[in-house]
Motif scaffolding. Structure first.
Motif, PDB file in Angstrom:
ATOM      1  N   ARG A   1     -11.831  -7.149   1.254  1.00 34.52           N
ATOM      2  CA  ARG A   1     -11.764  -5.759   0.811  1.00 34.52           C
ATOM      3  C   ARG A   1     -12.906  -4.929   1.385  1.00 34.52           C
ATOM      4  O   ARG A   1     -12.690  -3.829   1.874  1.00 34.52           O
ATOM      5  CB  ARG A   1     -11.776  -5.698  -0.723  1.00 34.52           C
ATOM      6  CG  ARG A   1     -11.713  -4.274  -1.249  1.00 34.52           C
ATOM      7  CD  ARG A   1     -11.470  -4.243  -2.738  1.00 34.52           C
ATOM      8  NE  ARG A   1     -11.499  -2.869  -3.242  1.00 34.52           N
ATOM      9  CZ  ARG A   1     -11.239  -2.537  -4.497  1.00 34.52           C
ATOM     10  NH1 ARG A   1     -10.921  -3.471  -5.359  1.00 34.52           N
ATOM     11  NH2 ARG A   1     -11.291  -1.268  -4.869  1.00 34.52           N
TER      12      ARG A   1
ATOM     13  N   ASN B   1      -8.458  -8.828  -2.371  1.00 31.78           N
ATOM     14  CA  ASN B   1      -9.266  -8.112  -3.360  1.00 31.78           C
ATOM     15  C   ASN B   1     -10.473  -8.960  -3.770  1.00 31.78           C
ATOM     16  O   ASN B   1     -10.456 -10.190  -3.660  1.00 31.78           O
ATOM     17  CB  ASN B   1      -8.420  -7.769  -4.588  1.00 31.78           C
ATOM     18  CG  ASN B   1      -9.051  -6.695  -5.448  1.00 31.78           C
ATOM     19  OD1 ASN B   1      -9.997  -6.027  -5.035  1.00 31.78           O
ATOM     20  ND2 ASN B   1      -8.527  -6.519  -6.650  1.00 31.78           N
TER      21      ASN B   1
ATOM     22  N   MET C   1      -2.035  -6.004  -0.482  1.00 34.94           N
ATOM     23  CA  MET C   1      -3.228  -6.543  -1.133  1.00 34.94           C
ATOM     24  C   MET C   1      -2.861  -7.782  -1.931  1.00 34.94           C
ATOM     25  O   MET C   1      -1.845  -7.812  -2.643  1.00 34.94           O
ATOM     26  CB  MET C   1      -3.875  -5.515  -2.061  1.00 34.94           C
ATOM     27  CG  MET C   1      -5.032  -6.089  -2.881  1.00 34.94           C
ATOM     28  SD  MET C   1      -6.040  -4.856  -3.705  1.00 34.94           S
ATOM     29  CE  MET C   1      -7.052  -4.287  -2.331  1.00 34.94           C
TER      30      MET C   1
ATOM     31  N   LYS D   1     -12.716   2.240   4.151  1.00 33.25           N
ATOM     32  CA  LYS D   1     -11.418   2.680   3.645  1.00 33.25           C
ATOM     33  C   LYS D   1     -10.318   1.695   4.043  1.00 33.25           C
ATOM     34  O   LYS D   1     -10.370   1.072   5.103  1.00 33.25           O
ATOM     35  CB  LYS D   1     -11.101   4.079   4.182  1.00 33.25           C
ATOM     36  CG  LYS D   1     -12.043   5.163   3.691  1.00 33.25           C
ATOM     37  CD  LYS D   1     -11.612   6.536   4.158  1.00 33.25           C
ATOM     38  CE  LYS D   1     -11.733   6.693   5.669  1.00 33.25           C
ATOM     39  NZ  LYS D   1     -11.457   8.083   6.083  1.00 33.25           N
ATOM     40  N   PHE D   2      -9.319   1.599   3.179  1.00 31.64           N
ATOM     41  CA  PHE D   2      -8.188   0.725   3.466  1.00 31.64           C
ATOM     42  C   PHE D   2      -7.469   1.168   4.735  1.00 31.64           C
ATOM     43  O   PHE D   2      -7.028   0.345   5.538  1.00 31.64           O
ATOM     44  CB  PHE D   2      -7.208   0.712   2.293  1.00 31.64           C
ATOM     45  CG  PHE D   2      -7.781   0.152   1.019  1.00 31.64           C
ATOM     46  CD1 PHE D   2      -8.261  -1.143   0.975  1.00 31.64           C
ATOM     47  CD2 PHE D   2      -7.839   0.924  -0.133  1.00 31.64           C
ATOM     48  CE1 PHE D   2      -8.790  -1.670  -0.196  1.00 31.64           C
ATOM     49  CE2 PHE D   2      -8.361   0.411  -1.305  1.00 31.64           C
ATOM     50  CZ  PHE D   2      -8.837  -0.890  -1.343  1.00 31.64           C
ATOM     51  N   THR D   3      -7.322   2.468   4.892  1.00 32.63           N
ATOM     52  CA  THR D   3      -6.625   2.981   6.072  1.00 32.63           C
ATOM     53  C   THR D   3      -7.397   2.663   7.352  1.00 32.63           C
ATOM     54  O   THR D   3      -6.792   2.435   8.404  1.00 32.63           O
ATOM     55  CB  THR D   3      -6.423   4.493   5.941  1.00 32.63           C
ATOM     56  OG1 THR D   3      -7.678   5.122   5.625  1.00 32.63           O
ATOM     57  CG2 THR D   3      -5.425   4.823   4.839  1.00 32.63           C
TER      58      THR D   3
ATOM     59  N   TYR E   1      -4.864  -4.271  -6.879  1.00 36.10           N
ATOM     60  CA  TYR E   1      -5.372  -2.899  -6.839  1.00 36.10           C
ATOM     61  C   TYR E   1      -4.425  -2.068  -5.979  1.00 36.10           C
ATOM     62  O   TYR E   1      -3.987  -2.511  -4.909  1.00 36.10           O
ATOM     63  CB  TYR E   1      -6.785  -2.886  -6.245  1.00 36.10           C
ATOM     64  CG  TYR E   1      -7.443  -1.533  -6.208  1.00 36.10           C
ATOM     65  CD1 TYR E   1      -8.103  -1.029  -7.323  1.00 36.10           C
ATOM     66  CD2 TYR E   1      -7.415  -0.762  -5.045  1.00 36.10           C
ATOM     67  CE1 TYR E   1      -8.719   0.210  -7.282  1.00 36.10           C
ATOM     68  CE2 TYR E   1      -8.027   0.478  -4.997  1.00 36.10           C
ATOM     69  CZ  TYR E   1      -8.675   0.956  -6.119  1.00 36.10           C
ATOM     70  OH  TYR E   1      -9.275   2.191  -6.085  1.00 36.10           O
ATOM     71  N   LYS E   2      -4.101  -0.883  -6.422  1.00 34.39           N
ATOM     72  CA  LYS E   2      -3.202  -0.011  -5.675  1.00 34.39           C
ATOM     73  C   LYS E   2      -3.969   0.684  -4.545  1.00 34.39           C
ATOM     74  O   LYS E   2      -4.897   1.453  -4.795  1.00 34.39           O
ATOM     75  CB  LYS E   2      -2.583   1.033  -6.605  1.00 34.39           C
ATOM     76  CG  LYS E   2      -1.648   0.427  -7.643  1.00 34.39           C
ATOM     77  CD  LYS E   2      -1.071   1.498  -8.550  1.00 34.39           C
ATOM     78  CE  LYS E   2      -0.141   0.892  -9.581  1.00 34.39           C
ATOM     79  NZ  LYS E   2       0.419   1.916 -10.496  1.00 34.39           N
ATOM     80  N   MET E   3      -3.574   0.402  -3.329  1.00 36.59           N
ATOM     81  CA  MET E   3      -4.260   0.971  -2.170  1.00 36.59           C
ATOM     82  C   MET E   3      -3.664   2.335  -1.831  1.00 36.59           C
ATOM     83  O   MET E   3      -2.465   2.459  -1.576  1.00 36.59           O
ATOM     84  CB  MET E   3      -4.142   0.027  -0.974  1.00 36.59           C
ATOM     85  CG  MET E   3      -4.840  -1.306  -1.186  1.00 36.59           C
ATOM     86  SD  MET E   3      -4.722  -2.391   0.254  1.00 36.59           S
ATOM     87  CE  MET E   3      -2.984  -2.828   0.193  1.00 36.59           C
TER      88      MET E   3
ATOM     89  N   CYS F   1      -4.490   6.549  -0.120  1.00 37.77           N
ATOM     90  CA  CYS F   1      -5.185   7.278   0.935  1.00 37.77           C
ATOM     91  C   CYS F   1      -6.254   8.179   0.319  1.00 37.77           C
ATOM     92  O   CYS F   1      -6.129   8.609  -0.826  1.00 37.77           O
ATOM     93  CB  CYS F   1      -4.200   8.133   1.730  1.00 37.77           C
ATOM     94  SG  CYS F   1      -2.762   7.216   2.313  1.00 37.77           S
TER      95      CYS F   1
ATOM     96  N   ALA G   1       0.831  -1.208   0.000  1.00 40.27           N
ATOM     97  CA  ALA G   1       0.000   0.000   0.000  1.00 40.27           C
ATOM     98  C   ALA G   1       0.863   1.255   0.000  1.00 40.27           C
ATOM     99  O   ALA G   1       2.060   1.208   0.324  1.00 40.27           O
ATOM    100  CB  ALA G   1      -0.928  -0.002   1.207  1.00 40.27           C
TER     101      ALA G   1
END
Length: 541
Positions: free
Chosen positions: A109, A133, A158, A113-115, A139-141, A143, A66
């Motif tokens: 997933r 995913n 990921m 939010k990823f964060t 997929y590019k995680m 902010c 990430a």
């Protein structure tokens, strides 16, 4: 076999539209749509996820790190082996109910939010987060735009959907699963690039000498015929060399249009069945090329078989040696096509490809420097456009997508020379497209034909310097690939200025530029193989 010669020109135009130097498996990525900011400034790197099931080493998966979180170690010996556990709730969009202290947590997933997932996992004591995913692609995680001053102190990776399914199956069927995460660095130079450089230079070297030898033999034969007929038929025109196709300015310009159309068709129709069609076409060309090369070599020992012909329907007069060699060439191509996905299939692909390139350079000639300049200039612009500029219109590099076969489900198109990267922990291949050898090779072969007809020494001629310029240009291409972290580079961007620039500069300095530009062969006293030039000069007088 002369019936096939016009078909070769069409096939060549199709083949040389597929060139670029690409280093497979980029491990560092930049993304202008996800700018770096405090707490969210990592490069997007590929990450190896090694697994152990019940303390026995098992499968390895590849994910992408990430933009946020701590950097992932590059050396395997510095990576810690930690227990893997599932999050509860599975998407980790709220505080986990289960204990995660010291573990690597695997989460879906989900919708948050990823964060947020990373923060919840870190608060629960997790040492790393694997986010699965909901698709097979990575997929590019990043902010969110409104997130500032992030302080996530665990690595976040990921993994694709199928990797997640495999890991979950491991967890369900065993008592313990452990993982370790690391992102090994790619070596600055791999020995595969050295061998690929030698293959490209050696192919042009062999093809140039064969082309020059054939041109000299034809010149001697034509001169003999013209001298014998000079008294009886004073206005005899020069005999055209059999089987040779000269490129003109019109075909050089049309190359860009034809090649671009072909490339777009490949890009739009890229699929498994279309790759299969390209494999068939490649095998046809490879068989013809391998057969031509073998017949030329074996005819030195089996001269009688090479000079004895039999009439074959469609193909016309065919030598007995060709008939003997053809089944072996066809069998070789068929075996390669059937087993082209095995680890050592690159050897067969390179043999067929090199034979094809050498044969094409023997058949297709650049008649003068003017045509060579137009052809290479058009190819120079073509290569740059489809590698770099096409991203503005298609949102990705069309040339690189086609060369790698990203949408086909297979490992790229066959119109490439390739060698596996030998000391690269990420594996993959170093590749070079046929056009990066064919197009400069046309000019270099022309330089040796000119040197031999002009009786120039190696140092005083143009071939040595053209070969040196090509080798240097290709070397700089690989330097650029390494400086750009493996991102695809148009090889002709570097090769054409070196090769063409050297030729034009030397021609200007030595006073040969006018002859090279228009005639393409030295001026000689009559009678000669180009007797009609002398006759035209006499008529003007």
């Amino acid at each position: 076999m002369d019936l096939w010669r016009p078909c070769w020109v069409v096939f060549v135009l199709g083949v040389i539209s597929l060139f670029c130097s690409v280093r497979a498996g980029d491990i560092v990525h930049e993304d202008d749509l996800a700018p770096k900011k405090p707490g969210c400034a990592n490069d997007f790197v590929l990450v190896k996820v090694q697994t152990w099931v019940n303390d026995i080493e098992d499968a390895e998966f590849v994910g992408v790190g990430a933009r946020f979180g701590t950097a992932i170690v590059s050396k395997e010996k510095n990576a810690n082996q930690r227990r893997l556990t599932l999050s509860d709730p599975r998407d980790c969009c709220s505080a986990p109910k289960n204990k995660l202290t010291g573990n690597v947590v695997m989460v879906d997933r989900g919708l948050c939010k990823f964060t947020a997932k990373a923060n919840f996992a870190e608060a629960a004591g997790a040492k790393a987060v694997l986010i699965i995913n909901n698709q097979k692609e990575l997929y590019k995680m990043v902010c969110e735009p409104n997130e500032t001053d992030l302080d996530i102190r665990i690595p976040v990776v990921m993994l694709p959907q199928d990797a997640g399914a495999s890991l979950e199956k491991m967890l369900m069927n065993s008592t313990s699963v452990s993982v370790q995460l690391y992102s090994p660095l790619r070596p600055v130079v791999d020995i595969a690039e050295v061998f690929l450089w030698l293959m490209a230079v050696g192919t042009i070297l062999c093809a140039s000498y064969w082309s020059a030898w054939g041109a000299r033999e034809a010149a001697i034969e034509q001169e003999k015929l013209l001298k014998d007929a000079a008294d009886e038929i004073p206005r005899t025109k020069a005999i055209v060399t059999s089987g040779v196709v000269d490129i003109n300015i019109t075909s050089a310009v049309l190359f860009v249009v034809i090649a671009s159309c072909f490339l777009v068709i490949l890009y739009k129709l890229m699929s498994l069945w279309f790759i299969e069609l390209l494999v068939v076409l490649f095998c046809i060309g490879g068989v013809e090329g391998l057969q031509t090369c073998l017949v030329a070599l074996l005819s030195r020992w089996f001269k009688r078989s090479g000079e004895s012909y039999i009439k074959v329907p469609v193909f016309g007069a065919v030598s007995y040696l060709t008939l003997a060699v053809s089944p072996l060439c066809i069998a070789f191509a068929v075996v390669w096509a059937v087993y082209r996905n095995v680890s050592f299939a690159w050897i067969g692909q390179d043999i067929l490809g090199i034979a094809l390139i050498i044969t094409v350079l023997q058949i297709v000639h650049v008649p003068n420097l003017k045509v060579g300049t137009v052809l290479l200039s058009c190819a120079f612009l073509y290569d740059i456009f489809w590698v770099f500029v096409s991203t503005k219109f298609f949102h990705e590099s069309v040339m690189i997508v086609v060369a790698r076969g990203d949408r086909s489900g297979e490992d790229g198109i066959p119109m490439l020379l390739k060698i596996p990267r030998m000391f690269d922990p990420w594996g993959g291949y170093s590749i070079i497209g046929f056009g990066d050898i064919l197009l400069p090779g046309l000019l270099i072969a022309f330089s040796l034909r000119y040197d031999w007809l002009a009786n120039k020494t190696l140092r005083a001629g143009y071939f040595l310097w053209a070969m040196f310029a090509y080798g240097l240009g290709l070397l700089i291409t690989y330097v650029a690939l390494n400086l750009m972290d493996g991102h695809g580079q148009p090889a002709l961007l570097y090769i054409v200025p070196f090769t063409l620039g050297t030729f034009l500069t030397l021609g200007k300095k030595r006073g040969d530029l006018k002859v090279l530009w228009s005639r393409g062969e030295p001026v000689r006293p009559c009678p000669h193989i180009q007797l009609h030039h002398c006759q035209e000069s006499n008529e003007e007088k």
